[in-house]
Write a protein that holds these residues in place. Sequence first.
Motif, PDB file in Angstrom:
ATOM      1  N   ASP A   1     -14.903   5.463   8.012  1.00  0.00           N
ATOM      2  CA  ASP A   1     -13.886   6.453   8.380  1.00  0.00           C
ATOM      3  C   ASP A   1     -13.593   6.425   9.880  1.00  0.00           C
ATOM      4  OD1 ASP A   1     -13.076   7.570   5.972  1.00  0.00           O
ATOM      5  OD2 ASP A   1     -14.742   8.975   5.911  1.00  0.00           O
TER       6      ASP A   1
ATOM      7  N   ARG B   1      -5.380  -0.361   9.224  1.00  0.00           N
ATOM      8  CA  ARG B   1      -5.810   0.614   8.216  1.00  0.00           C
ATOM      9  C   ARG B   1      -5.355   0.174   6.826  1.00  0.00           C
ATOM     10  NH1 ARG B   1      -6.907   6.551   8.479  1.00  0.00           N
ATOM     11  NH2 ARG B   1      -6.413   7.437   6.442  1.00  0.00           N
TER      12      ARG B   1
ATOM     13  N   ARG C   1     -10.071  -2.110  -1.865  1.00  0.00           N
ATOM     14  CA  ARG C   1      -9.578  -2.191  -3.242  1.00  0.00           C
ATOM     15  C   ARG C   1      -9.986  -3.502  -3.902  1.00  0.00           C
ATOM     16  NH1 ARG C   1      -6.001  -4.571  -6.084  1.00  0.00           N
ATOM     17  NH2 ARG C   1      -5.169  -5.712  -4.303  1.00  0.00           N
TER      18      ARG C   1
ATOM     19  N   ALA D   1     -14.704  -2.207   5.621  1.00  0.00           N
ATOM     20  CA  ALA D   1     -14.078  -1.748   4.378  1.00  0.00           C
ATOM     21  C   ALA D   1     -14.431  -2.660   3.206  1.00  0.00           C
ATOM     22  CB  ALA D   1     -12.567  -1.691   4.563  1.00  0.00           C
TER      23      ALA D   1
ATOM     24  N   ALA E   1     -11.442   3.437  10.521  1.00  0.00           N
ATOM     25  CA  ALA E   1     -10.077   3.674  10.062  1.00  0.00           C
ATOM     26  C   ALA E   1      -9.329   4.594  11.014  1.00  0.00           C
ATOM     27  CB  ALA E   1     -10.092   4.261   8.659  1.00  0.00           C
TER      28      ALA E   1
ATOM     29  N   SER F   1      -7.718  -0.754   3.570  1.00  0.00           N
ATOM     30  CA  SER F   1      -7.544  -0.227   2.215  1.00  0.00           C
ATOM     31  C   SER F   1      -7.447  -1.351   1.201  1.00  0.00           C
ATOM     32  CB  SER F   1      -6.290   0.657   2.151  1.00  0.00           C
ATOM     33  OG  SER F   1      -6.405   1.757   3.029  1.00  0.00           O
ATOM     34  N   GLU F   2      -6.731  -2.391   1.555  1.00  0.00           N
ATOM     35  CA  GLU F   2      -6.603  -3.541   0.644  1.00  0.00           C
ATOM     36  C   GLU F   2      -7.948  -4.232   0.464  1.00  0.00           C
ATOM     37  OE1 GLU F   2      -4.747  -6.589  -1.741  1.00  0.00           O
ATOM     38  OE2 GLU F   2      -4.372  -4.484  -1.284  1.00  0.00           O
TER      39      GLU F   2
ATOM     40  N   GLN G   1       0.838  -1.201   0.000  1.00  0.00           N
ATOM     41  CA  GLN G   1       0.000   0.000   0.000  1.00  0.00           C
ATOM     42  C   GLN G   1       0.871   1.247   0.000  1.00  0.00           C
ATOM     43  OE1 GLN G   1      -1.241   1.382   3.668  1.00  0.00           O
ATOM     44  NE2 GLN G   1      -3.106   2.403   3.004  1.00  0.00           N
TER      45      GLN G   1
ATOM     46  N   TRP H   1      -9.930   8.592   5.259  1.00  0.00           N
ATOM     47  CA  TRP H   1      -9.568   7.294   4.675  1.00  0.00           C
ATOM     48  C   TRP H   1     -10.448   6.997   3.470  1.00  0.00           C
ATOM     49  CZ3 TRP H   1     -12.846   3.063   4.173  1.00  0.00           C
ATOM     50  CH2 TRP H   1     -12.249   1.873   3.730  1.00  0.00           C
ATOM     51  N   SER H   2     -11.741   7.281   3.564  1.00  0.00           N
ATOM     52  CA  SER H   2     -12.649   6.981   2.465  1.00  0.00           C
ATOM     53  C   SER H   2     -12.266   7.733   1.203  1.00  0.00           C
ATOM     54  CB  SER H   2     -14.092   7.316   2.862  1.00  0.00           C
ATOM     55  OG  SER H   2     -14.216   8.688   3.212  1.00  0.00           O
TER      56      SER H   2
ATOM     57  N   GLU I   1      -9.256   8.612   0.337  1.00  0.00           N
ATOM     58  CA  GLU I   1      -8.049   7.980  -0.185  1.00  0.00           C
ATOM     59  C   GLU I   1      -8.391   6.735  -0.997  1.00  0.00           C
ATOM     60  OE1 GLU I   1      -5.579   7.106   3.117  1.00  0.00           O
ATOM     61  OE2 GLU I   1      -5.283   9.197   3.702  1.00  0.00           O
ATOM     62  N   VAL I   2      -9.228   5.862  -0.434  1.00  0.00           N
ATOM     63  CA  VAL I   2      -9.500   4.600  -1.133  1.00  0.00           C
ATOM     64  C   VAL I   2     -10.413   4.818  -2.344  1.00  0.00           C
ATOM     65  CG1 VAL I   2      -9.060   3.152   0.888  1.00  0.00           C
ATOM     66  CG2 VAL I   2     -11.386   3.999   0.477  1.00  0.00           C
TER      67      VAL I   2
END
Length: 487
Positions: free
Chosen positions: A447, A458, A466, A397, A450, A462-463, A244, A279-280, A282-283
């Motif tokens: 969020d 975190r 994705r 997530a 995260a 994200s992974e 990441q 965080w939201s 970013e992803v």
Amino acid sequence: MSGIPRVLSIAGTDPTGGAGIHADLKTIGALGGYGMAVVTALVAQNTRGVREVHVPPVGFLTAQLDAVSDDVEIDAVKIGMLQDAAIIEVVRDWLARVRPPVVVLDPVMVATSGDRLLDAAAEDALRGLCTDADLVTPNLAELAVLTGRPVAATWDEALDAARRLHESTGTLVLLKGGHLDGADCPDALVGPVPLVGPGGVHEVAGARVATRNTHGTGCSLSSAMATLRAGGASWPDALVRAKQWLTGALAHADALHVGRGNGPVDHFHELRAPADRAWSAEVWDAAAAVRAGIEECAFVRGLGDGSLERDVFTWYLAQDARYLGEYARLLARASALAPTADEQAFWARSAQSALVEEQRLHSAHLDGRRPADPAPATTAYTDHLHASGRTYGELVAAVLPCFWIYADLGTRLTAARHETHPYDDWLAAYGDPAFAEATAQAVRIADAAAGAASAHERARMSEAFRRSAEHELRFFEAPMALVPARA
């Protein structure tokens, strides 16, 4: 170990700061460690290539190593450029005496041009050093040299070569897919099941970043793994976080404007991100290419303009009914894990809504018909969701894209609605303001999770997001296999 991992890089220099010990020290600091360095070679290089290499006497290498280990408790060692057999033997002797808890070897053996950098004696010595490391991180060309096989041209060939290297050395192998062709850029840990999980392979998918500024990625990834492992992460968790971070470093590399050749990655991109960036956000931004693929896929275009063939739509809905049954179970699990009563209630309502939606919308189009078995894309998606249920944050997530991507599509396709549209009820369901509000609440909950998560969790969140987004794309693409290829 202390709270801050103390990581020693043993490698060559790079005056432009993109590779070698310079990249290692930046990486170690960026990921929360304290970096130290012992120089094996002084390299006159820049972003366009190497001009000259000066190797200090091996006695001075020994003096550097001893000076560090006589005074500092070392939590991890990352080993990079080792110019000849004599240098390799000095490092092996020192490792045997000091026995650092974590040793990561990046076996620098082949230049970017494809030229071999070491003579036969040094290559043999480096194979021996692999047995002293906890993790070895060769690129595909180096993997070929270490195993005595041709350079792998496919991911399956690369996995086979990594297994051979693990079997011959007993060392965990980090297989890197960056040199393969294609849009995908997977990495994998190959080694013993207790360390990496079922099958002895822990794969982390990834998308290729479109940049020529990749100088020092091998150095940076190996030092990231050493730092994260020394900080307490498992090897699989370390790979998820390292990948990441490195993907972000590549994505921000072009903004550095360092040199006129293949420039470095941005090791400190996370420090430059706005402090209040959610965080939201970013992803969601990171999934831009996947989201564009969903909007452009033939199924979604046909769904929007009403041209989608009926049998394709009913096949999709039948698979969606299969999916929603499992999805409701995952939402119920999120309710059970939720830390607050409000979040528990939200996920419980969402689970019930998924089941109601399955009965109302799907039954209206399917007339009770269902496929005998879930399609591969359906199974792959639900398997991923179940595998993401280890922690609350990761589970939230993983389920979020099914809210957010559908709400986004519903909003975009609302303009196509009309009374005679064959799929107007689908457009209405996902363009409903109530669904948009539920999605916004799911984003807020994610969020918050995260914000409360550790750096490792975190990264796993994200992974998970994705991979779920990618599964959404494959889920939308799957029905079109029923339709003959069109121009």
